[in-house]
Design an enzyme around this catalytic site. Structure first.
Site, PDB file in Angstrom:
ATOM      1  N   HIS A  96       0.873  -1.177   0.000  1.00 59.54           N
ATOM      2  CA  HIS A  96       0.000   0.000   0.000  1.00 59.54           C
ATOM      3  C   HIS A  96       0.905   1.221   0.000  1.00 59.54           C
ATOM      4  O   HIS A  96       1.845   1.295   0.779  1.00 59.54           O
ATOM      5  CB  HIS A  96      -0.924   0.008   1.218  1.00 59.54           C
ATOM      6  CG  HIS A  96      -2.100   0.910   1.050  1.00 59.54           C
ATOM      7  ND1 HIS A  96      -1.976   2.273   0.962  1.00 59.54           N
ATOM      8  CD2 HIS A  96      -3.423   0.644   0.914  1.00 59.54           C
ATOM      9  CE1 HIS A  96      -3.181   2.808   0.791  1.00 59.54           C
ATOM     10  NE2 HIS A  96      -4.071   1.839   0.749  1.00 59.54           N
ATOM     11  N   TYR A  99       0.566   7.682   2.505  1.00 59.62           N
ATOM     12  CA  TYR A  99      -0.661   8.487   2.544  1.00 59.62           C
ATOM     13  C   TYR A  99      -0.532   9.902   1.993  1.00 59.62           C
ATOM     14  O   TYR A  99      -1.523  10.501   1.591  1.00 59.62           O
ATOM     15  CB  TYR A  99      -1.184   8.585   3.987  1.00 59.62           C
ATOM     16  CG  TYR A  99      -1.689   7.282   4.529  1.00 59.62           C
ATOM     17  CD1 TYR A  99      -2.628   6.534   3.826  1.00 59.62           C
ATOM     18  CD2 TYR A  99      -1.252   6.797   5.758  1.00 59.62           C
ATOM     19  CE1 TYR A  99      -3.104   5.336   4.320  1.00 59.62           C
ATOM     20  CE2 TYR A  99      -1.721   5.596   6.266  1.00 59.62           C
ATOM     21  CZ  TYR A  99      -2.645   4.873   5.549  1.00 59.62           C
ATOM     22  OH  TYR A  99      -3.110   3.696   6.045  1.00 59.62           O
ATOM     23  N   HIS A 136      -4.222   5.359  -3.609  1.00 59.43           N
ATOM     24  CA  HIS A 136      -5.464   6.126  -3.730  1.00 59.43           C
ATOM     25  C   HIS A 136      -5.265   7.172  -4.826  1.00 59.43           C
ATOM     26  O   HIS A 136      -4.261   7.887  -4.800  1.00 59.43           O
ATOM     27  CB  HIS A 136      -5.801   6.813  -2.407  1.00 59.43           C
ATOM     28  CG  HIS A 136      -6.076   5.835  -1.298  1.00 59.43           C
ATOM     29  ND1 HIS A 136      -6.309   6.214  -0.002  1.00 59.43           N
ATOM     30  CD2 HIS A 136      -6.152   4.480  -1.292  1.00 59.43           C
ATOM     31  CE1 HIS A 136      -6.524   5.142   0.761  1.00 59.43           C
ATOM     32  NE2 HIS A 136      -6.428   4.084   0.001  1.00 59.43           N
ATOM     33  N   HIS A 209     -14.946   1.378   1.637  1.00 62.78           N
ATOM     34  CA  HIS A 209     -15.027   2.595   0.818  1.00 62.78           C
ATOM     35  C   HIS A 209     -16.240   2.536  -0.126  1.00 62.78           C
ATOM     36  O   HIS A 209     -16.936   3.534  -0.306  1.00 62.78           O
ATOM     37  CB  HIS A 209     -13.749   2.772  -0.016  1.00 62.78           C
ATOM     38  CG  HIS A 209     -12.490   2.849   0.804  1.00 62.78           C
ATOM     39  ND1 HIS A 209     -11.238   2.887   0.247  1.00 62.78           N
ATOM     40  CD2 HIS A 209     -12.310   2.884   2.151  1.00 62.78           C
ATOM     41  CE1 HIS A 209     -10.337   2.953   1.213  1.00 62.78           C
ATOM     42  NE2 HIS A 209     -10.956   2.933   2.380  1.00 62.78           N
ATOM     43  N   HIS A 243     -10.013  -5.292  -0.712  1.00 61.86           N
ATOM     44  CA  HIS A 243      -9.772  -4.992   0.697  1.00 61.86           C
ATOM     45  C   HIS A 243     -11.089  -5.270   1.404  1.00 61.86           C
ATOM     46  O   HIS A 243     -12.107  -4.642   1.075  1.00 61.86           O
ATOM     47  CB  HIS A 243      -9.408  -3.512   0.877  1.00 61.86           C
ATOM     48  CG  HIS A 243      -8.000  -3.182   0.479  1.00 61.86           C
ATOM     49  ND1 HIS A 243      -7.560  -1.899   0.300  1.00 61.86           N
ATOM     50  CD2 HIS A 243      -6.932  -3.994   0.260  1.00 61.86           C
ATOM     51  CE1 HIS A 243      -6.268  -1.927  -0.027  1.00 61.86           C
ATOM     52  NE2 HIS A 243      -5.874  -3.185  -0.063  1.00 61.86           N
ATOM     53  N   ASP A 256     -14.708   7.013   5.933  1.00 62.16           N
ATOM     54  CA  ASP A 256     -13.862   5.828   5.813  1.00 62.16           C
ATOM     55  C   ASP A 256     -13.305   5.459   7.180  1.00 62.16           C
ATOM     56  O   ASP A 256     -12.317   6.020   7.620  1.00 62.16           O
ATOM     57  CB  ASP A 256     -12.726   6.147   4.824  1.00 62.16           C
ATOM     58  CG  ASP A 256     -11.686   5.037   4.754  1.00 62.16           C
ATOM     59  OD1 ASP A 256     -11.982   3.912   5.189  1.00 62.16           O
ATOM     60  OD2 ASP A 256     -10.578   5.311   4.251  1.00 62.16           O
ATOM     61  N   GLU A 288      -7.905  -4.973   6.245  1.00 64.47           N
ATOM     62  CA  GLU A 288      -7.219  -3.777   6.759  1.00 64.47           C
ATOM     63  C   GLU A 288      -7.933  -3.341   8.039  1.00 64.47           C
ATOM     64  O   GLU A 288      -8.118  -2.154   8.288  1.00 64.47           O
ATOM     65  CB  GLU A 288      -7.283  -2.639   5.742  1.00 64.47           C
ATOM     66  CG  GLU A 288      -6.534  -2.911   4.453  1.00 64.47           C
ATOM     67  CD  GLU A 288      -6.666  -1.770   3.465  1.00 64.47           C
ATOM     68  OE1 GLU A 288      -5.663  -1.382   2.877  1.00 64.47           O
ATOM     69  OE2 GLU A 288      -7.804  -1.286   3.281  1.00 64.47           O
TER      70      GLU A 288
HETATM   71 ZN    ZN Z   1      -8.254  -0.158   1.554  1.00 66.96          ZN
END
Ligand code: ZN
Length: 309
Positions: A96, A99, A136, A209, A243, A256, A288
């Site tokens: 992943h 951020y 993302h 999400h 996920h 989220d 997650e």
């Molecule tokens: Zn995720």
């Protein structure tokens, strides 16, 4: 004569036995199930953590997710991780991205920094032999959806032009809050279509999400609506990873916050039909959900395994 009849019946008995055993164990055994685990103490420690809680797949960060700079990835760390992963037969290894990255940003300096950050994540993932890097898409922060989508596609192209590799780059769907791009399958498709590397890109769907955006994945019809939208816009073959997170907040909340399996709004029945859906049952499922510091097993992993038919 008697002996050969005996041999033949033995043979058929074993064929029958292996068929029965095979059909009993095949599905649960072949479910690819992982969890996002910490890399504290070294990248190879993440493999141990995943195996200890009963996973055969894993997701990790390849550096501190809240910073731009990471420690140098040494040859030794790279080797240790690959060896541990191979020994544990983890498949897939998913990374992943960090951020801070926002390759949809209209601010040139932040965009440059974000593209460099994604490149660094990609380079590290590829050196570790990761199967996928999930990120993302980003937020346009006021420049508009179209401008944001163009920035994202340009950013992806720059990353893959400069740092080619065999790790698959996956766009993750988001909750739809604010100026975030990538909550709808139309958004994801537009990014993929605009990129020069479109045919190499894939997607990762996060159940929390999708639910926050308004897909009622807790129900059979809602999940099918999402799968139809993926099929119609992008094609189901692009869906590489799911996920699986329960949602603290209600349908369409645009919030989220991941809940433990069965403790949120998607619920037990919701996940039971998600992980057993015949269209996606072969995809890797990655949890997650919050980590349990106070115990050695992971109830979320066990719940998902128990639900598998
Ligand atoms: Zn995720």
């Amino acid at each position: 004569m008697d002996f050969s009849v005996h041999l033949i019946s033995c043979f058929y008995f074993f064929v029958f036995l292996s068929f029965v055993l095979g059909s009993v164990t095949t599905r649960g055994e072949y479910m690819k199930l992982g969890k996002h685990v910490s890399i504290a103490g070294g990248l190879d420690k993440s493999v141990e953590r995943a195996v200890d809680i009963g996973c055969n797949a894993v997701q990790i960060f390849v550096k501190n997710p809240r910073g731009w700079q990471g420690k140098k990835l040494t040859e030794e760390a790279q080797f240790d991780f690959k060896e541990a992963r191979q020994e544990a037969a983890l498949d897939p290894v998913v990374v992943h991205s960090t951020y801070l990255i926002n390759i949809a940003s209209p601010k040139e300096d932040l965009w440059q920094k974000s593209v460099a950050g994604l490149k660094d994540d990609y380079r590290r993932s590829d050196r570790l032999g990761a199967d996928y890097l999930v990120f993302h898409p980003g937020s346009h922060t006021g420049s508009g959806r179209k401008a944001g989508i163009e920035k994202i596609a340009r950013g992806i192209d720059e990353v893959l032009q400069d740092v080619g590799g065999s790790t698959g780059l996956l766009l993750e769907n988001v909750d739809g809050a604010g100026t975030k791009i990538g909550s709808s399958m139309e958004d994801l498709n537009e990014i993929i279509s605009l990129s020069d590397f479109g045919s190499e890109l894939g997607i990762c769907i996060d159940t929390c999400h999708a639910f926050a955006y308004g897909y009622e994945v807790s129900k059979y019809d809602g999940l099918n609506r999402l799968l139809d939208d993926i099929d119609k816009n992008i094609g189901l073959e692009a869906l590489k990873v799911l996920h699986i997170n329960d949602s603290v907040h209600e349908l369409g909340s645009e919030k989220d916050e991941h809940a433990h399996i069965g403790e949120g709004e998607i619920g037990f029945a919701g996940f039971e039909q998600i992980i057993n859906n015949e269209v996606i049952e072969d995809r890797p499922f990655i949890l997650e959900t919050p980590w349990f510091d106070d115990r050695e097993d992971d109830p979320d992993v066990d719940k998902i395994k128990d639900m598998r038919k």
